[in-house]
Write a protein that holds these residues in place. Structure first.
Motif, PDB file in Angstrom:
ATOM      1  N   PRO A   1      30.083  42.517  23.846  1.00 61.49           N
ATOM      2  CA  PRO A   1      31.412  42.795  24.393  1.00 61.49           C
ATOM      3  C   PRO A   1      31.844  44.219  24.039  1.00 61.49           C
ATOM      4  CG  PRO A   1      31.383  40.628  23.397  1.00 61.49           C
ATOM      5  CD  PRO A   1      30.072  41.276  23.034  1.00 61.49           C
TER       6      PRO A   1
ATOM      7  N   ARG B   1      30.035  42.482  30.507  1.00 62.09           N
ATOM      8  CA  ARG B   1      29.351  42.746  31.775  1.00 62.09           C
ATOM      9  C   ARG B   1      27.867  42.539  31.550  1.00 62.09           C
ATOM     10  NH1 ARG B   1      30.593  48.408  34.562  1.00 62.09           N
ATOM     11  NH2 ARG B   1      29.024  49.075  33.045  1.00 62.09           N
TER      12      ARG B   1
ATOM     13  N   GLU C   1      37.906  37.263  36.582  1.00 61.86           N
ATOM     14  CA  GLU C   1      37.610  38.634  36.936  1.00 61.86           C
ATOM     15  C   GLU C   1      38.912  39.414  37.022  1.00 61.86           C
ATOM     16  OE1 GLU C   1      35.395  38.666  40.509  1.00 61.86           O
ATOM     17  OE2 GLU C   1      33.571  37.887  39.595  1.00 61.86           O
TER      18      GLU C   1
ATOM     19  N   PHE D   1      33.416  42.463  35.375  1.00 60.88           N
ATOM     20  CA  PHE D   1      33.793  42.251  33.983  1.00 60.88           C
ATOM     21  C   PHE D   1      34.475  40.912  33.788  1.00 60.88           C
ATOM     22  CE2 PHE D   1      33.440  46.866  33.889  1.00 60.88           C
ATOM     23  CZ  PHE D   1      32.954  47.123  32.627  1.00 60.88           C
ATOM     24  N   THR D   2      34.269  40.316  32.637  1.00 57.83           N
ATOM     25  CA  THR D   2      35.053  39.183  32.168  1.00 57.83           C
ATOM     26  C   THR D   2      35.536  39.502  30.755  1.00 57.83           C
ATOM     27  OG1 THR D   2      33.085  38.037  31.360  1.00 57.83           O
ATOM     28  CG2 THR D   2      33.827  37.510  33.594  1.00 57.83           C
ATOM     29  N   PHE D   3      36.375  38.642  30.230  1.00 65.39           N
ATOM     30  CA  PHE D   3      36.975  38.880  28.922  1.00 65.39           C
ATOM     31  C   PHE D   3      36.274  38.079  27.827  1.00 65.39           C
ATOM     32  CE2 PHE D   3      40.569  39.992  31.640  1.00 65.39           C
ATOM     33  CZ  PHE D   3      41.101  41.100  31.005  1.00 65.39           C
TER      34      PHE D   3
ATOM     35  N   ALA E   1      40.271  50.162  33.511  1.00 73.01           N
ATOM     36  CA  ALA E   1      39.721  50.045  32.159  1.00 73.01           C
ATOM     37  C   ALA E   1      38.869  51.246  31.825  1.00 73.01           C
ATOM     38  CB  ALA E   1      38.879  48.777  32.026  1.00 73.01           C
TER      39      ALA E   1
ATOM     40  N   ALA F   1      41.127  45.419  24.989  1.00 76.10           N
ATOM     41  CA  ALA F   1      40.448  44.162  25.278  1.00 76.10           C
ATOM     42  C   ALA F   1      38.969  44.331  24.981  1.00 76.10           C
ATOM     43  CB  ALA F   1      40.645  43.775  26.746  1.00 76.10           C
ATOM     44  N   HIS F   2      38.280  43.213  24.826  1.00 74.21           N
ATOM     45  CA  HIS F   2      36.824  43.214  24.763  1.00 74.21           C
ATOM     46  C   HIS F   2      36.303  42.681  26.092  1.00 74.21           C
ATOM     47  CE1 HIS F   2      37.563  43.024  20.275  1.00 74.21           C
ATOM     48  NE2 HIS F   2      36.769  44.063  20.387  1.00 74.21           N
ATOM     49  N   LEU F   3      35.553  43.517  26.799  1.00 74.88           N
ATOM     50  CA  LEU F   3      35.065  43.169  28.125  1.00 74.88           C
ATOM     51  C   LEU F   3      33.570  42.885  28.097  1.00 74.88           C
ATOM     52  CD1 LEU F   3      36.949  45.797  30.330  1.00 74.88           C
ATOM     53  CD2 LEU F   3      37.629  43.453  29.772  1.00 74.88           C
TER      54      LEU F   3
ATOM     55  N   LEU G   1      42.963  49.095  28.561  1.00 74.21           N
ATOM     56  CA  LEU G   1      43.361  48.614  29.879  1.00 74.21           C
ATOM     57  C   LEU G   1      44.706  49.204  30.265  1.00 74.21           C
ATOM     58  CD1 LEU G   1      42.429  44.821  29.976  1.00 74.21           C
ATOM     59  CD2 LEU G   1      40.987  46.820  30.360  1.00 74.21           C
TER      60      LEU G   1
ATOM     61  N   LEU H   1      36.093  46.930  37.846  1.00 71.76           N
ATOM     62  CA  LEU H   1      36.200  45.795  36.948  1.00 71.76           C
ATOM     63  C   LEU H   1      35.743  44.476  37.573  1.00 71.76           C
ATOM     64  CD1 LEU H   1      39.658  46.700  35.423  1.00 71.76           C
ATOM     65  CD2 LEU H   1      37.417  46.999  34.392  1.00 71.76           C
TER      66      LEU H   1
END
Length: 310
Positions: free
Chosen positions: A35, A29, A3, A90-92, A45, A25-27, A40, A87
């Protein structure tokens, strides 16, 4: 699942300085179907899709749009209307999604070639990585114990091509670079030395983490002057500089472009420095529940959690 620190959600204030923060980045949720491409800035973000109608949904679309697309993103952020999201949830995903090709360069640091007992040839050793291997920062990569118990790490500088490159000179090669990222070229060493090609041993699901971000080329003054390193379970195991490459980024792009057109979005993974686990005494391989972080100063730190199945 990593996270990112939370920040308050709200609009940017007009005049806020977004120069030099073009880090993409590609996030992921729960409420997003795919994604999402995001800009960022530290712990903040902005989802690119919210900036204007028909904004790029992925980094590949942004790169394909050329300088006009990047300028449009910059302008939309600068006008102060962009929304900054919390955020916490969110994860990557992989910083690079669906590239036209992933080209990996082996034996591009003399120390790594020597420790593997392999010769650096007159021409670069080049192989492809399969797209199923791409994964993101903070994700868990797993593999069956029955396939390999000799899985190794390799910190690498990733180069994203921005404009098609064919028969380019070394002098002009960096003009075709869109940006840079961090790559961990995870490798099943026992398979690598048992087969005549290297694609399978490096292309298990999740064996090519990238990210957390891609930084635009203008943020990196010299790709041959970057500190590159790896930490496994709290221990520094690689600690080098990209100036130790046998062939520079310029040289690799020029060489590869002689035989194929490097299409926009192509990812080139430029090789790993010395310090691989295979060569250590005793050897260090990634274990069940190992955590490996590879980093490049000026770009970021990329962490992968490991699980061995069976």
């Amino acid at each position: 699942m990593a996270e990112i620190s939370a920040v308050s959600e709200g609009p940017r204030t007009e005049g806020d300085d977004y120069r030099g923060i073009m880090r993409f980045a590609h996030l992921v949720r729960a409420d997003l179907p795919e994604p999402a491409l995001a800009v960022l800035d530290g712990s903040q973000a902005i989802l690119v899709s919210t900036l204007y109608p028909d904004a790029p949904a992925t980094l590949q679309e942004l790169i394909a749009g050329g300088s006009a697309a990047l300028d449009a993103v910059r302008a939309a952020i600068a006008d102060g209307a962009a929304v900054v999201h919390e955020l916490t949830d969110f994860t990557f995903a992989s910083a690079v999604l669906a590239p036209p090709a992933v080209l990996a360069v082996g034996l591009n640091y003399a120390a790594h070639s020597s420790e593997l007992g392999l010769k650096t040839d007159a021409a670069p050793t080049v192989f492809t990585l399969w797209p199923n291997s791409l994964t993101g920062h903070g994700q868990t990569t797993s593999w069956p114990r029955s396939l390999s118990e000799s899985v190794d790490y390799e910190a690498e500088l990733g180069v994203l091509i921005g404009t098609a490159a064919k028969d380019v000179s070394e002098e002009d090669a960096l003009d075709h670079v869109w940006g840079y990222t961090v790559v961990n070229d995870i490798t099943a060493r026992d398979i690598q030395f048992a087969e005549a090609q290297w694609s399978r041993c490096k292309s298990f699901d999740g064996f090519t983490p990238t990210g957390p971000v891609v930084v635009t080329a203008d943020e990196i003054a010299d790709p041959q002057d970057l500190h590159i390193w790896t930490n496994v379970d709290g221990h520094m195991v690689q600690d080098a500089s990209t100036n130790q490459m046998v062939r520079s980024v310029r040289t690799l792009i020029a060489h590869l472009s002689q035989s194929l057109t490097l299409l926009p979005g192509t990812l080139i993974s430029t090789g790993s420095p010395g310090g691989a686990g295979y060569s250590r005494d005793p050897q260090i391989f990634l274990r069940d529940r190992s955590t490996v972080t590879v980093g490049i100063d000026g770009i970021g730190e990329l962490t992968t959690h490991c699980r061995i199945l069976g």
